[in-house]
Write a protein that holds these residues in place. Sequence first.
Motif, short mmCIF file in Angstrom:
data_model
loop_
_atom_site.label_atom_id
_atom_site.label_comp_id
_atom_site.label_asym_id
_atom_site.label_seq_id
_atom_site.Cartn_x
_atom_site.Cartn_y
_atom_site.Cartn_z
N VAL A 59 0.85 -1.18 0.00
CA VAL A 59 0.00 0.00 0.00
C VAL A 59 0.89 1.24 0.00
N VAL A 60 0.87 1.96 -1.10
CA VAL A 60 1.76 3.10 -1.28
C VAL A 60 1.21 4.35 -0.60
N LYS A 61 -0.11 4.53 -0.67
CA LYS A 61 -0.71 5.74 -0.11
C LYS A 61 -2.20 5.55 0.07
N VAL A 62 -2.77 6.44 0.89
CA VAL A 62 -4.21 6.48 1.11
C VAL A 62 -4.73 7.83 0.66
N PHE A 63 -5.81 7.82 -0.11
CA PHE A 63 -6.52 9.05 -0.47
C PHE A 63 -7.72 9.18 0.46
N ALA A 64 -7.82 10.31 1.13
CA ALA A 64 -8.87 10.50 2.14
C ALA A 64 -9.97 11.42 1.62
N PRO A 65 -11.26 11.06 1.81
CA PRO A 65 -12.38 11.89 1.35
C PRO A 65 -12.74 12.96 2.38
N GLU A 66 -13.91 13.59 2.19
CA GLU A 66 -14.41 14.54 3.19
C GLU A 66 -14.47 13.84 4.54
N HIS A 67 -14.19 14.59 5.60
CA HIS A 67 -14.15 14.12 6.99
C HIS A 67 -12.85 13.39 7.33
N GLY A 68 -11.97 13.16 6.33
CA GLY A 68 -10.67 12.60 6.61
C GLY A 68 -10.64 11.08 6.69
N PHE A 69 -9.43 10.55 6.84
CA PHE A 69 -9.23 9.11 6.87
C PHE A 69 -9.87 8.49 8.11
N ARG A 70 -9.76 9.15 9.24
CA ARG A 70 -10.33 8.62 10.47
C ARG A 70 -11.75 9.12 10.71
N GLY A 71 -12.30 9.97 9.79
CA GLY A 71 -13.70 10.36 9.84
C GLY A 71 -14.08 11.33 10.93
N ASP A 72 -13.12 12.14 11.40
CA ASP A 72 -13.41 13.03 12.52
C ASP A 72 -13.41 14.51 12.16
N ALA A 73 -13.29 14.85 10.88
CA ALA A 73 -13.31 16.26 10.47
C ALA A 73 -14.75 16.70 10.22
N ASP A 74 -15.07 17.95 10.58
CA ASP A 74 -16.40 18.49 10.39
C ASP A 74 -16.75 18.57 8.91
N ALA A 75 -18.04 18.66 8.61
CA ALA A 75 -18.49 18.86 7.24
C ALA A 75 -17.91 20.16 6.69
N VAL A 90 -9.32 19.08 4.91
CA VAL A 90 -8.59 17.89 5.34
C VAL A 90 -7.19 17.97 4.75
N LYS A 91 -6.16 17.92 5.59
CA LYS A 91 -4.80 18.13 5.15
C LYS A 91 -4.10 16.81 4.84
N ASP A 92 -3.08 16.90 3.96
CA ASP A 92 -2.22 15.75 3.70
C ASP A 92 -1.42 15.44 4.95
N GLY A 93 -0.93 14.21 5.03
CA GLY A 93 -0.11 13.84 6.18
C GLY A 93 0.26 12.38 6.15
N LYS A 94 0.42 11.80 7.34
CA LYS A 94 0.70 10.38 7.47
C LYS A 94 -0.22 9.79 8.52
N ASP A 95 -0.62 8.54 8.29
CA ASP A 95 -1.43 7.85 9.27
C ASP A 95 -0.58 7.58 10.51
N SER A 96 -1.07 8.02 11.67
CA SER A 96 -0.29 7.90 12.90
C SER A 96 -0.07 6.45 13.30
N ARG A 97 -0.93 5.55 12.85
CA ARG A 97 -0.82 4.14 13.27
C ARG A 97 0.13 3.34 12.38
N THR A 98 0.14 3.64 11.09
CA THR A 98 0.92 2.81 10.16
C THR A 98 2.02 3.57 9.44
N GLY A 99 1.98 4.92 9.49
CA GLY A 99 2.96 5.72 8.77
C GLY A 99 2.68 5.85 7.29
N THR A 100 1.54 5.32 6.85
CA THR A 100 1.18 5.40 5.43
C THR A 100 0.86 6.85 5.04
N PRO A 101 1.42 7.35 3.93
CA PRO A 101 1.11 8.71 3.47
C PRO A 101 -0.39 8.85 3.16
#
Length: 387
Positions: free
Chosen positions: A72-88, A92-103
């Motif tokens: 898995v090279v990268k994750v593309f995150a939709p509205e509300h972000g990868f972990r689903g906690d961003a408001d409508a 949502v900013k680029d970054g790295k997953d804190s659990r796996t380090g995946t971009p």
Amino acid sequence: MHRKIAFILTCLFIGLVSTFAQGTLITGAERTEEYLPLLKGKRVGMVINHTSILGEEQICLLDTLLQLNINVVKVFAPEHGFRGDADAGETVKDGKDSRTGTPIISLYGNNKKPTMQQMQDIDVIVFDIQDVGARFYTYISTMFYVMEACAENGKELIVLDRPNPCDYIDGPILRPAFRSFVGMLPIPILHGCTVGELARMINGEGWINKIPESCRLTVIPMIGWEHGQPYSLPIKPSPNLPNDQSIRLYASLCPFEATRISVGRGTTYPFQVLGAPDKKYGNFTFTPQSLPGFDKSPMHKERTCYGEDLRRINNVNGFTLRYFLRFYWKSGEGNSFFDRARWFDLLMGTDTVRKAILAGKSEREIRAEWKGDLLKYKDMRKKYLLY
């Protein structure tokens, strides 16, 4: 090492074992035996979020694929972000997953579609996000842009299918002049499709029209679900849809977001109440607050709103204008009730609904205006059904 082997074997056979349990729903993501061979030896991008889970243990799909040594090279995150906690609407900013380090690359904000550069180092994209069946729920807009990017860059797309929890066909068909991120496709407000079926429709109807090629698409269907079968989501799909009732009411209450009527953002029961700081709207009261995990900056924050409590109403089926029309007439404001008229039209996919309301038409009269288009859509939809 033994724990890792056990985990891999569990993931590999979760679909196969569950298949023999009568009445058990097996999502596309859980059918690992069907799509792992399509990922082996390839560079994988994923369009996923917090709803991308497997089994009762709610194992994250990203974690599963990494444990199975999928690249898995990268994750593309939709509205509300990868972990689903961003408001409508929150960036949502680029970054790295804190659990796996995946971009993680955001597909909400200025960059709603994967760029050529972002697609260069991947061979295939896996899309696995829970939809709620409404055209203006932006996860399906993200899927459309991802399909377009895959078509333009010659990449494969695998859609792991999930049920539609609001499986109705209703509302006006979107017109081209009202295309936006809350309405990318010429479909009704409630489209009556799974994401896999929508992906097939996008390809089959030639809606990716910037290039002659369609997306190289594979849909991994579910087992154990049919259209019309109720489905209760195991996890809320976005911050302000916390339960089944909110999902049932979402399509009918979302148009209020173009007015000054609160839909309960800033409470623990969003999309289940209606009100504004004026006693003319009803006797039920609620006071929006800043609520992390729901809405940190709700409309009418700290103000008592008067209106209606819809949390326990029954027979919430499909799309209706009854609530909107009731509050419109209570307001006595006419055209000014539409605080953001253009936004209302974008949500409706047309300006005919707003104009009909201003003309004093009933819901029955308004619905008659989209009946013919809806019949044509239903006929077209049959070609792409999987269930």
